[in-house]
Every structure is written in structure tokens, then in C-alpha cells.
Design an enzyme around this catalytic site. Structure first.
Site, mmCIF file in Angstrom:
data_model
loop_
_atom_site.group_PDB
_atom_site.id
_atom_site.type_symbol
_atom_site.label_atom_id
_atom_site.label_comp_id
_atom_site.label_asym_id
_atom_site.label_seq_id
_atom_site.Cartn_x
_atom_site.Cartn_y
_atom_site.Cartn_z
ATOM 1 N N GLY A 15 -23.395 14.908 -32.499
ATOM 2 C CA GLY A 15 -24.816 14.926 -32.149
ATOM 3 C C GLY A 15 -25.525 16.225 -32.523
ATOM 4 O O GLY A 15 -26.515 16.606 -31.900
ATOM 5 N N LYS A 66 -17.184 -8.156 -33.621
ATOM 6 C CA LYS A 66 -16.274 -8.619 -34.677
ATOM 7 C C LYS A 66 -16.795 -8.293 -36.078
ATOM 8 O O LYS A 66 -16.023 -8.126 -37.008
ATOM 9 C CB LYS A 66 -15.961 -10.116 -34.518
ATOM 10 C CG LYS A 66 -17.152 -11.044 -34.702
ATOM 11 C CD LYS A 66 -16.685 -12.498 -34.635
ATOM 12 C CE LYS A 66 -17.710 -13.551 -34.956
ATOM 13 N NZ LYS A 66 -19.110 -13.318 -34.790
ATOM 14 N N MET A 93 -22.105 6.594 -38.227
ATOM 15 C CA MET A 93 -21.077 6.366 -39.236
ATOM 16 C C MET A 93 -20.861 4.894 -39.603
ATOM 17 O O MET A 93 -19.855 4.557 -40.211
ATOM 18 C CB MET A 93 -19.749 6.979 -38.764
ATOM 19 C CG MET A 93 -19.831 8.477 -38.578
ATOM 20 S SD MET A 93 -20.408 9.314 -40.084
ATOM 21 C CE MET A 93 -20.745 10.954 -39.478
ATOM 22 N N ASN A 108 -32.336 8.068 -42.614
ATOM 23 C CA ASN A 108 -30.973 8.604 -42.528
ATOM 24 C C ASN A 108 -30.945 9.967 -43.192
ATOM 25 O O ASN A 108 -31.769 10.264 -44.068
ATOM 26 C CB ASN A 108 -30.009 7.662 -43.271
ATOM 27 C CG ASN A 108 -28.569 8.140 -43.209
ATOM 28 O OD1 ASN A 108 -28.093 8.593 -42.164
ATOM 29 N ND2 ASN A 108 -27.864 8.080 -44.323
ATOM 30 N N HIS A 110 -28.171 12.416 -45.255
ATOM 31 C CA HIS A 110 -26.847 12.454 -45.870
ATOM 32 C C HIS A 110 -26.578 13.904 -46.289
ATOM 33 O O HIS A 110 -27.462 14.544 -46.871
ATOM 34 C CB HIS A 110 -26.822 11.520 -47.102
ATOM 35 C CG HIS A 110 -25.510 11.531 -47.801
ATOM 36 N ND1 HIS A 110 -24.382 10.934 -47.265
ATOM 37 C CD2 HIS A 110 -25.119 12.094 -48.973
ATOM 38 C CE1 HIS A 110 -23.367 11.120 -48.089
ATOM 39 N NE2 HIS A 110 -23.783 11.825 -49.134
HETATM 40 C C1 GAR Z 1 -24.887 15.591 -40.413
HETATM 41 O O1 GAR Z 1 -24.493 16.677 -41.193
HETATM 42 C C2 GAR Z 1 -25.209 14.403 -41.302
HETATM 43 O O2 GAR Z 1 -25.621 14.805 -42.563
HETATM 44 C C3 GAR Z 1 -23.912 13.669 -41.378
HETATM 45 O O3 GAR Z 1 -23.328 13.847 -40.105
HETATM 46 C C4 GAR Z 1 -23.721 15.115 -39.602
HETATM 47 C C5 GAR Z 1 -24.127 15.046 -38.162
HETATM 48 O O4 GAR Z 1 -23.092 14.506 -37.438
HETATM 49 N N1 GAR Z 1 -24.144 12.291 -41.681
HETATM 50 C C6 GAR Z 1 -23.407 11.583 -42.525
HETATM 51 O O5 GAR Z 1 -22.466 12.036 -43.107
HETATM 52 C C7 GAR Z 1 -23.839 10.142 -42.692
HETATM 53 N N2 GAR Z 1 -23.389 9.644 -43.960
HETATM 54 P P1 GAR Z 1 -22.862 14.979 -35.949
HETATM 55 O O6 GAR Z 1 -24.186 14.924 -35.311
HETATM 56 O O7 GAR Z 1 -21.888 14.015 -35.402
HETATM 57 O O8 GAR Z 1 -22.356 16.386 -36.012
#
Ligand code: GAR
Length: 209
Positions: A15, A66, A93, A108, A110
Site C-alpha cells: 500500500g 474461481k 496484482m 493504473n 506501472h
Molecule cells: C508500485 O510501485 C506500483 O508501480 C507497482 O506496485 C507498487 C506498489 O505496490 N505496481 C505494479 O507493479 C502493477 N503492475 P505496494 O503498494 O504494494 O507497495
């Protein structure tokens, strides 16, 4: 007066991105109200971060469903209890199959420069490992509208950072995350101000009136 946008935040773990939103809202740099945090993981640390800040939470555990359709329907049902204008994926995820009612209203982030090192299986640290392993000289983050394919929707903002010879996935992740911390709130602000205009695959950022 600036409009305050109602958002939902979907998480799966730590988070960090949620925390950034909370901090930005508190400091006045993100005019948003987080109506609900939904986690796909009952043990996500992000749930604690929400609770500390009196934000409603819900768990929609991926393993309880499911398939992606029933999982996504459960999320949508929860979202519908709140007046959500924008859904933000924040370290979420899984694929969330977006119903027509929320089409064009899901974002989103990335931790890489889409369309490189993205898609199913590329998330979090795996992205940074792949970037370093490939020998790329730049990386960064991408904020984009989500559709029903991983990391596929139109790009709103990208920010870059160099990849240094002595980078580890951890050091690179830290620099990329710093970029995310300004890029994601900026994209939300632009959306709230009605300044993101879609032209095919391109998002044009309209000038402030
Ligand atoms: C962020 O760095 C985001 O870019 C990445 O997860 C992190 C935050 O997660 N997202 C992805 O990789 C989605 N493809 P967290 O809040 O659990 O630390």
C-alpha cells in the site's frame, strides 16, 4: 474552487501508493477523497494504512473466486456501494475486468516504461530485475487508463529515470517510485479537471481554462 474527486483504491500488498495518496491529500496537493480501499489480500499492510486514516476497507480475496469474472463482479458490487468517480489500481496484482459503467474511469501505475517490461507477470520488483537484466539505460513509470488487458490502456503520463551501472532492483525501485509519487497524483488531478481527452490510443492533455 477545485473539485474534490471521489476515488476507490485497489491494492494487494504494502500500500505504498495508497500511502502516497493519503499524504498528498493531507498536504493539499491531491484534491481527492478515498471512499473505499479494496484489497485482494486479507493480510495486505495497505489495509492497516487505510484503517489508521479512517478510510473504509473491504477484502475481495482472489482465492475465494474461481475465475477473473466472478472476482471482478465481486469488486464491482463493492464499488457500487460508494459514489466512485475514478478507480485507481495501486499495486493491485490481478486483472480487474472493468464493467461498461466504469469504462475509461480506471487508472493504473506501472513501475516501468510501457510497452517495455510490462504485461502479465511483470509487477513490482520483477520489472526492475528485468530492466537491469536486459541492460536498459533508462526506466521510469507509466500512469495509464486500464482496460481488460494487463498494462494495455492508453498512456497518461510517463516519467523517466536513468539506470545506473551499480543499480540493484532496490535502488532502481526507489528512484522509480519517487517518480510515481508525483506522476500518479498529477494524472488524477488532470482527470478531475476534465483535462484528459482520448484520441484513439492517445491521451491529449488539455490546457487549463
Ligand atoms: C508500485 O510501485 C506500483 O508501480 C507497482 O506496485 C507498487 C506498489 O505496490 N505496481 C505494479 O507493479 C502493477 N503492475 P505496494 O503498494 O504494494 O507497495
Amino acid at each position: 474552487m477545485r473539485k474534490i474527486i471521489s476515488i476507490a483504491v485497489l491494492i494487494s500488498g504494502n500500500g505504498k501508493t495508497l500511502q502516497n495518496f493519503i499524504d498528498c491529500i493531507k498536504s493539499g496537493s491531491l484534491p481527492a477523497k478515498i471512499q473505499i480501499v479494496i484489497s485482494s489480500n486479507p493480510d495486505a499492510k495497505g489495509l492497516e494504512r487505510a484503517k489508521i486514516n479512517a478510510i473504509p476497507t473491504a477484502v475481495v480475496s482472489r482465492s475465494s473466486y474461481k475465475d477473473v469474472n466472478s472476482f471482478s463482479e465481486a469488486i464491482t458490487k463493492k464499488l457500487e456501494e460508494y459514489p466512485i468517480e475514478l478507480i485507481t489500481l495501486a499495486g493491485f496484482m490481478h486483472l480487474y475486468k472493468i464493467p461498461d459503467t466504469y469504462s475509461g474511469r480506471v487508472m493504473n501505475v506501472h513501475p516501468g516504461l510501457i510497452p517495455a517490461f510490462c504485461g502479465h507477470g511483470y509487477y513490482g520488483h520483477k520489472v526492475h530485475e528485468a530492466v537491469i537484466g536486459y541492460g536498459a539505460k533508462v526506466s521510469g513509470c507509466t500512469v495509464h487508463f486500464a482496460d481488460n488487458v494487463y498494462d494495455n490502456g492508453p498512456i497518461i503520463i510517463q516519467r523517466t529515470t536513468p539506470v545506473f551501472d551499480d543499480d540493484t532492483p532496490d535502488t532502481l525501485a526507489e528512484r522509480v517510485f519517487k517518480e510515481e509519487c508525483t506522476a500518479y497524483p498529477e494524472a488524477i488531478r488532470l482527470f478531475a479537471e476534465g483535462r484528459l481527452k482520448r484520441e484513439g490510443r492517445r491521451i491529449v492533455i488539455l490546457k487549463k481554462e
